[in-house]
Motif scaffolding. Structure first.
Motif, short mmCIF file in Angstrom:
data_model
loop_
_atom_site.label_atom_id
_atom_site.label_comp_id
_atom_site.label_asym_id
_atom_site.label_seq_id
_atom_site.Cartn_x
_atom_site.Cartn_y
_atom_site.Cartn_z
N ASP A 1 -18.81 -5.04 -12.31
CA ASP A 1 -17.66 -5.93 -12.18
C ASP A 1 -16.40 -5.08 -12.17
N PRO A 2 -15.62 -5.08 -11.06
CA PRO A 2 -14.39 -4.27 -11.03
C PRO A 2 -13.40 -4.64 -12.12
N ALA A 3 -13.46 -5.88 -12.60
CA ALA A 3 -12.47 -6.32 -13.60
C ALA A 3 -12.72 -5.68 -14.95
N ARG A 4 -13.93 -5.11 -15.19
CA ARG A 4 -14.24 -4.55 -16.49
C ARG A 4 -13.88 -3.06 -16.61
N GLY A 5 -13.36 -2.47 -15.57
CA GLY A 5 -13.01 -1.05 -15.63
C GLY A 5 -11.99 -0.71 -14.57
N THR A 6 -11.49 0.51 -14.64
CA THR A 6 -10.46 0.94 -13.70
C THR A 6 -11.02 1.78 -12.57
N GLY A 7 -12.30 2.19 -12.65
CA GLY A 7 -12.85 3.07 -11.64
C GLY A 7 -12.87 2.45 -10.26
N LEU A 8 -13.50 1.27 -10.14
CA LEU A 8 -13.57 0.61 -8.84
C LEU A 8 -12.20 0.15 -8.37
N LEU A 9 -11.36 -0.27 -9.29
CA LEU A 9 -10.00 -0.66 -8.90
C LEU A 9 -9.24 0.53 -8.35
N GLY A 10 -9.44 1.71 -8.95
CA GLY A 10 -8.79 2.91 -8.44
C GLY A 10 -9.29 3.29 -7.06
N VAL A 11 -10.61 3.14 -6.84
CA VAL A 11 -11.17 3.42 -5.52
C VAL A 11 -10.60 2.46 -4.50
N ARG A 12 -10.52 1.18 -4.87
CA ARG A 12 -9.99 0.18 -3.94
C ARG A 12 -8.53 0.48 -3.60
N ALA A 13 -7.74 0.91 -4.59
CA ALA A 13 -6.34 1.25 -4.34
C ALA A 13 -6.24 2.48 -3.45
N ARG A 14 -7.11 3.46 -3.67
CA ARG A 14 -7.10 4.67 -2.83
C ARG A 14 -7.40 4.32 -1.37
N LEU A 15 -8.39 3.43 -1.16
CA LEU A 15 -8.76 3.06 0.21
C LEU A 15 -7.70 2.19 0.87
N ALA A 16 -7.01 1.37 0.07
CA ALA A 16 -5.99 0.48 0.64
C ALA A 16 -4.87 1.27 1.29
N THR A 17 -4.65 2.49 0.83
CA THR A 17 -3.63 3.33 1.45
C THR A 17 -3.94 3.58 2.92
N PHE A 18 -5.23 3.60 3.27
CA PHE A 18 -5.64 3.84 4.64
C PHE A 18 -6.09 2.56 5.34
N ASP A 19 -5.72 1.41 4.79
CA ASP A 19 -6.16 0.12 5.32
C ASP A 19 -7.66 -0.02 5.23
N THR B 1 0.83 -1.21 0.00
CA THR B 1 0.00 0.00 0.00
C THR B 1 0.86 1.26 0.00
N ARG B 2 2.04 1.19 0.65
CA ARG B 2 2.92 2.36 0.62
C ARG B 2 3.43 2.60 -0.80
N ALA B 3 3.77 1.51 -1.50
CA ALA B 3 4.22 1.67 -2.89
C ALA B 3 3.10 2.23 -3.75
N VAL B 4 1.87 1.73 -3.54
CA VAL B 4 0.73 2.26 -4.30
C VAL B 4 0.51 3.74 -3.99
N ALA B 5 0.64 4.09 -2.70
CA ALA B 5 0.44 5.49 -2.31
C ALA B 5 1.50 6.39 -2.94
N LEU B 6 2.74 5.93 -2.94
CA LEU B 6 3.81 6.74 -3.53
C LEU B 6 3.60 6.90 -5.04
N ASP B 7 3.20 5.81 -5.69
CA ASP B 7 2.92 5.92 -7.13
C ASP B 7 1.75 6.86 -7.40
N GLY B 8 0.71 6.75 -6.57
CA GLY B 8 -0.43 7.64 -6.73
C GLY B 8 -0.06 9.09 -6.49
N ARG B 9 0.80 9.31 -5.50
CA ARG B 9 1.23 10.69 -5.23
C ARG B 9 2.04 11.24 -6.41
N ALA B 10 2.90 10.41 -6.97
CA ALA B 10 3.68 10.86 -8.12
C ALA B 10 2.76 11.15 -9.31
#
Length: 421
Positions: free
Chosen positions: A372-390, A213-222
């Motif tokens: 279905d999250p697998a058919r788009g990036t929207g829900l995957l992006g939301v899930r990655a954003r939330l994972a930063t905060f556990d 999640t830290r790596a995802v957060a750093l990539d998202g920040r960049a």
């Protein structure tokens, strides 16, 4: 049918389901100790003669599958999560199996489950069956016996004894129904005690999750910084450069007041556009209403901007940390956009609440479902954003709808800074 009757029927159905699950859990425990447990122990006993080295890995794999099913049942039936151990390597030999702590936990569960857990889950079905016999069978059979009989501690030799047995049978039946859900939860906790991964395994997983999640957060920040730089370069910066050039041109037209005035008016228009670009950029980073009035009012502003019929219910006693509010705001914004583009519905209900140390946002639309999250990036992006905060995202979207997305972020609530009414 009244709402009270509906709730009563639903409660009875849940109790009967819990009784059935208790009975099934007992049978599955007996099957494990009768089949899988002896196979694993037999493979262990055959290790000194060499045959056990071939038998132990497949027997351990079967045992692991049975234990995994028990973990899944505990979570699905009672909501008690049981963290699994590290998976067995596919090519694991007998030595790797013997060195695996999860294998010994699975083996202990296989032998102890029928002795403790099996006896525990046998109580509600036994009470229900014995109670049903006393309430529905005993009144018709006691006269067929010459000397009557006994039901529990009640002698059934007369009508009075039969009525007492009938009443006791109803009590046993009710006790079985009432105890079944609690017994099922207690059995799930017992399973977690035996089957949960060792503390060291959980710590290793936690470290790996935090690293990811830290790596995802750093990539998202960049990525965010690059987006801001691009927006500044292509938007406000370009307009400010044009503004400077227009002002420079206006200074050369001072000898022609009408032309100079037209150039200055154009410069004023460019400055207004540059200011609007900067405001849009600020809103994309941190909306002012979110900073000033909090998450509830910020989500209400999203509802007003949406062309859907959006209803917002806010049950927040105070403010959350700024980063958590920002993550929840943009996550809800993305879900609203998805509902508008893909759901095919016309109404969205949003509930914001802070319960048990977690911020929970529930977004439900009345669309056709099938998300279905697998058919788009929207829900995957939301899930990655939330994972930063556990945090977590749970999606329930059957075909035909409705679609419900539940977001949860662990956080503490502070005293309210402003009113959200």
């Amino acid at each position: 049918m009244s709402s009270t009757a509906v709730r009563s029927r639903a409660g009875t159905l849940r109790a009967l389901t819990a009784v059935g699950r208790c009975h099934l859990a007992g049978l599955l425990g007996l099957a494990v100790v009768a089949c899988v447990g002896p196979a694993v122990v037999g493979a262990l006993l055959l290790l000194p003669v060499g045959l056990g080295h071939r038998l132990l890995p497949p027997a351990a794999a079967v045992l692991r599958r049975c234990a995994d099913r028990a973990r899944e049942r505990a979570a699905r039936w009672s909501g008690v999560p049981v963290s699994p151990p590290a998976p067995l390597p596919r090519t694991a030999g007998a030595r790797a199996v013997l060195a695996d702590a999860g294998f010994w936990r699975d083996l202990g569960w296989a032998w102890l489950e029928p002795l403790a857990g099996g006896l525990l889950v046998a109580v509600p079905p036994s009470l229900l069956v014995y109670g049903a016999f006393g309430a529905f069978v005993q009144p018709f059979v006691w006269r067929l016996l010459d000397d009557g009989n006994w039901y529990a501690f009640v002698p059934v030799h007369s009508t009075a004894g039969m009525l007492a047995a009938l009443l006791l049978g109803l009590v046993f039946t009710a006790a079985g129904l009432l105890l079944a859900p609690a017994v099922l939860r207690l059995h799930a906790r017992w399973s977690r005690l035996l089957l949960a991964a060792p503390r060291t395994t959980e710590l290793v997983r936690r470290i790996e999750q935090l690293t990811d999640t830290r790596a995802v957060a750093l990539d998202g920040r960049a990525d965010e910084l690059r987006r801001i730089e691009r927006d500044l370069h292509d938007g406000a910066q370009a307009r400010l450069v044009a503004l400077g050039m227009r002002l420079d041109g206006a200074t050369r037209l001072l000898h022609d007041p009408p032309a100079a005035r037209a150039a200055l008016l154009e410069a004023r228009e460019l400055s207004a556009r540059a200011l609007e670009d900067l405001r849009d950029l600020v809103r994309g980073i941190q909306p002012p209403i979110l900073t000033d009035r909090g998450l509830g009012d910020a989500v209400r502003s999203l509802a007003l901007d949406s062309f859907l019929d959006v209803r917002v219910e806010v049950r927040l006693a105070g403010r959350m940390p700024a980063a958590v509010e920002s993550a929840a705001y943009f996550a809800v914004n993305e879900l609203l956009a998805n509902a508008a583009k893909h759901s095919g519905g016309d109404r969205v209900d949003i509930v914001l609440a802070h319960e048990e140390g977690r911020l929970r946002a529930t977004v439900t639309d009345d669309g056709h479902g099938g998300a279905d999250p697998a058919r788009g990036t929207g829900l995957l992006g939301v899930r990655a954003r939330l994972a930063t905060f556990d945090g977590s995202l749970a999606l329930h979207s059957p075909q035909g709808g409705p679609t419900t997305v539940t977001l949860e972020i662990p956080c503490a609530s502070s005293l309210p800074k402003t009113s959200s009414s």
